[in-house]
Design a protein around this motif. Structure first.
Motif, PDB file in Angstrom:
ATOM      1  N   VAL A  12       0.841  -1.200   0.000  1.00 26.59           N
ATOM      2  CA  VAL A  12       0.000   0.000   0.000  1.00 26.59           C
ATOM      3  C   VAL A  12       0.878   1.252   0.000  1.00 26.59           C
ATOM      4  O   VAL A  12       0.650   2.191  -0.773  1.00 26.59           O
ATOM      5  N   ALA A  13       1.881   1.263   0.859  1.00 31.16           N
ATOM      6  CA  ALA A  13       2.772   2.429   0.944  1.00 31.16           C
ATOM      7  C   ALA A  13       3.514   2.658  -0.367  1.00 31.16           C
ATOM      8  O   ALA A  13       3.625   3.803  -0.840  1.00 31.16           O
ATOM      9  N   LYS A  14       4.013   1.588  -0.970  1.00 31.79           N
ATOM     10  CA  LYS A  14       4.738   1.712  -2.246  1.00 31.79           C
ATOM     11  C   LYS A  14       3.814   2.210  -3.358  1.00 31.79           C
ATOM     12  O   LYS A  14       4.182   3.073  -4.163  1.00 31.79           O
ATOM     13  N   ALA A  15       2.602   1.638  -3.415  1.00 31.49           N
ATOM     14  CA  ALA A  15       1.663   2.023  -4.464  1.00 31.49           C
ATOM     15  C   ALA A  15       1.240   3.482  -4.319  1.00 31.49           C
ATOM     16  O   ALA A  15       1.129   4.224  -5.301  1.00 31.49           O
ATOM     17  N   GLU A  16       1.019   3.919  -3.083  1.00 26.40           N
ATOM     18  CA  GLU A  16       0.605   5.307  -2.852  1.00 26.40           C
ATOM     19  C   GLU A  16       1.725   6.271  -3.226  1.00 26.40           C
ATOM     20  O   GLU A  16       1.484   7.326  -3.838  1.00 26.40           O
ATOM     21  N   ALA A  17       2.951   5.907  -2.886  1.00 23.20           N
ATOM     22  CA  ALA A  17       4.090   6.755  -3.248  1.00 23.20           C
ATOM     23  C   ALA A  17       4.252   6.827  -4.761  1.00 23.20           C
ATOM     24  O   ALA A  17       4.544   7.888  -5.322  1.00 23.20           O
ATOM     25  N   ALA A  47       7.600   5.799 -15.296  1.00 24.22           N
ATOM     26  CA  ALA A  47       8.010   4.941 -14.191  1.00 24.22           C
ATOM     27  C   ALA A  47       7.295   3.605 -14.311  1.00 24.22           C
ATOM     28  O   ALA A  47       6.381   3.446 -15.118  1.00 24.22           O
ATOM     29  N   GLY A  48       7.713   2.612 -13.507  1.00 29.97           N
ATOM     30  CA  GLY A  48       7.093   1.293 -13.591  1.00 29.97           C
ATOM     31  C   GLY A  48       6.982   0.617 -12.241  1.00 29.97           C
ATOM     32  O   GLY A  48       7.892   0.723 -11.412  1.00 29.97           O
ATOM     33  N   LEU A  49       5.865  -0.057 -12.021  1.00 28.51           N
ATOM     34  CA  LEU A  49       5.650  -0.799 -10.784  1.00 28.51           C
ATOM     35  C   LEU A  49       4.985  -2.124 -11.133  1.00 28.51           C
ATOM     36  O   LEU A  49       4.068  -2.168 -11.954  1.00 28.51           O
ATOM     37  N   TYR A  50       5.465  -3.196 -10.503  1.00 27.08           N
ATOM     38  CA  TYR A  50       4.953  -4.534 -10.783  1.00 27.08           C
ATOM     39  C   TYR A  50       4.514  -5.181  -9.474  1.00 27.08           C
ATOM     40  O   TYR A  50       5.338  -5.399  -8.579  1.00 27.08           O
ATOM     41  N   LEU A  51       3.221  -5.448  -9.313  1.00 27.74           N
ATOM     42  CA  LEU A  51       2.663  -6.055  -8.110  1.00 27.74           C
ATOM     43  C   LEU A  51       2.511  -7.551  -8.331  1.00 27.74           C
ATOM     44  O   LEU A  51       1.711  -7.995  -9.151  1.00 27.74           O
ATOM     45  N   ASP A  52       3.292  -8.323  -7.603  1.00 24.66           N
ATOM     46  CA  ASP A  52       3.340  -9.772  -7.792  1.00 24.66           C
ATOM     47  C   ASP A  52       2.754 -10.464  -6.568  1.00 24.66           C
ATOM     48  O   ASP A  52       3.214 -10.234  -5.445  1.00 24.66           O
ATOM     49  N   GLY A  53       1.719 -11.289  -6.752  1.00 30.04           N
ATOM     50  CA  GLY A  53       1.129 -11.950  -5.596  1.00 30.04           C
ATOM     51  C   GLY A  53       0.062 -12.947  -5.983  1.00 30.04           C
ATOM     52  O   GLY A  53      -0.244 -13.133  -7.153  1.00 30.04           O
ATOM     53  N   VAL A  57       1.890   0.304 -14.633  1.00 35.32           N
ATOM     54  CA  VAL A  57       1.726  -0.521 -13.438  1.00 35.32           C
ATOM     55  C   VAL A  57       1.102  -1.829 -13.877  1.00 35.32           C
ATOM     56  O   VAL A  57       0.150  -1.844 -14.667  1.00 35.32           O
ATOM     57  N   ALA A  58       1.617  -2.942 -13.386  1.00 34.62           N
ATOM     58  CA  ALA A  58       1.083  -4.253 -13.770  1.00 34.62           C
ATOM     59  C   ALA A  58       0.934  -5.139 -12.547  1.00 34.62           C
ATOM     60  O   ALA A  58       1.646  -4.983 -11.552  1.00 34.62           O
ATOM     61  N   GLU A  95       9.829  -1.640 -10.537  1.00 37.16           N
ATOM     62  CA  GLU A  95      10.112  -2.126  -9.196  1.00 37.16           C
ATOM     63  C   GLU A  95       9.084  -3.201  -8.876  1.00 37.16           C
ATOM     64  O   GLU A  95       7.883  -2.983  -9.007  1.00 37.16           O
ATOM     65  N   THR A  96       9.549  -4.380  -8.484  1.00 31.63           N
ATOM     66  CA  THR A  96       8.644  -5.482  -8.181  1.00 31.63           C
ATOM     67  C   THR A  96       8.296  -5.483  -6.699  1.00 31.63           C
ATOM     68  O   THR A  96       9.178  -5.473  -5.846  1.00 31.63           O
TER      69      THR A  96
END
Length: 338
Positions: free
Chosen positions: A48-53, A78-84, A166-167, A198-199
């Motif tokens: 949550v903190a990473k996504a909000e930032a 920029a790029g963000l990768y949420l893996d779960g 974002v993925a 960033e993963t």
């Protein structure tokens, strides 16, 4: 009298495809504040903190940086990768990023994005998306090498024009090795984006099944007809007829197919006869879930649509996700009836 999905033949004009790339209605009101992290899963609060930032930085990267002599570098997103795993709230976070981003912006599943690019053509798709602050891609999948390369090329082009990406991806619960493999494959494909991704790992059990009873048993054929007759705005279809109808429609039209439907009743459900039918049912299940449409069936249980052989194969993640979603949808009517 109940309507029939097989009587519907929706058409989606190509020039509307990009404007339709928004989160499902069930995520209209979500935010970072409404995500409740599991106290037993610290990775959720961290995500949550990473996504909000990340969301706060959107729109600031498009102009590039000034070099030594005052010349701006090329814009780069920029790029963000949420893996779960399934049901840990990755889509909630993805939609929260979307809602926080300045317009124009886009949100779609990997499958929806490939459909849009296919319908518009690659260059047209790039042009229509290149002024967006962010492209949010849910359920990034590596099942089809061709689609993976297509989207990788698309992301390369968009990132070079300053679009942030974002993925999310699904990792099977209890199979973190397979999940890490998927993430690494994706990162290798998009490494040409400049290593901007960033993963972030999001762990936890599937919230759709936390403290819930097992999925309801199928109802009898005469009962399903009575239930459908008493439900305004619903549809009632024979499973085999629906499967044939889905085969005649491009998957990009499934969203329109179920638009405005209050509930779906399926008669004579059984295991999908082959992989092609099964994969169409996966997309259909995704669109039902996006629209929060309750599902009631007669025949086999919803967790028997995909055979053990299918689930053991290369599309395992797709089938387990679809089953998870169908079971969640099947509880709605059962709870109401109880």
């Amino acid at each position: 009298m109940a309507q029939h999905l097989v009587d519907r033949n929706p058409v989606v004009p190509a020039d509307q495809l990009v404007s339709l790339l928004v989160p499902p209605a069930m995520f209209d009101e979500v935010s970072f504040a409404s995500y409740i992290p599991d106290p037993n899963e610290p990775s959720q609060a961290q995500a949550v903190a990473k996504a909000e930032a990340f969301a706060k930085g959107l729109g600031k990267s498009r102009g590039g940086k000034r070099g030594l002599f005052g010349k701006k570098s090329a814009a780069s997103g920029a790029g963000l990768y949420l893996d779960g795993g399934f049901g840990v709230g990755k889509t909630h976070l993805l939609a929260s990023i979307f809602h926080s981003a300045p317009s124009p912006k886009a949100f779609g599943t990997f499958v929806e994005l490939t459909h849009v690019v296919g319908a518009l053509g690659f260059n047209n798709a790039v042009e229509q998306l290149s002024n967006h602050s962010v492209l949010c891609i849910d359920e990034f999948e590596l099942d089809d090498p061709g689609d993976t390369m297509l989207v990788s090329r698309l992301l390369t082009e968009l990132s070079a024009r300053g679009v942030s990406i974002v993925a999310t991806s699904n990792t099977l619960p209890g199979q973190l090795g397979e999940g890490r493999f998927a993430a690494q494959d994706f990162l290798r494909e998009i490494r040409k984006l400049g290593s901007i991704f960033e993963t972030i790992r999001v762990d936890g059990p599937d919230y759709r099944h936390r403290d819930l009873p097992p999925a309801p048993e199928p109802v009898a054929d005469d009962e399903i007809e009575a239930l459908a007759a008493a439900t305004p705005g619903c549809t009632l279809d024979d499973f085999d007829e629906l499967c044939r109808h889905l085969g005649k429609l491009h998957p990009s039209r499934y969203k329109k197919l179920v638009e405005g439907v209050s509930a779906v009743y399926l008669r004579g459900v059984h295991a999908a006869p082959d992989q092609a039918v099964a994969l169409r049912l996966v997309v259909f299940a995704d669109r039902l879930y996006d629209a929060n449409i309750p599902v009631t069936v007669s025949g086999a249980k919803l967790d028997e649509i995909f055979t053990p052989e299918m689930v053991a194969g290369g599309y395992r993640k797709k089938y387990l996700r679809a089953t998870s979603r169908l079971l969640a949808l099947s509880r709605f009517n059962a709870i109401a009836a109880g």
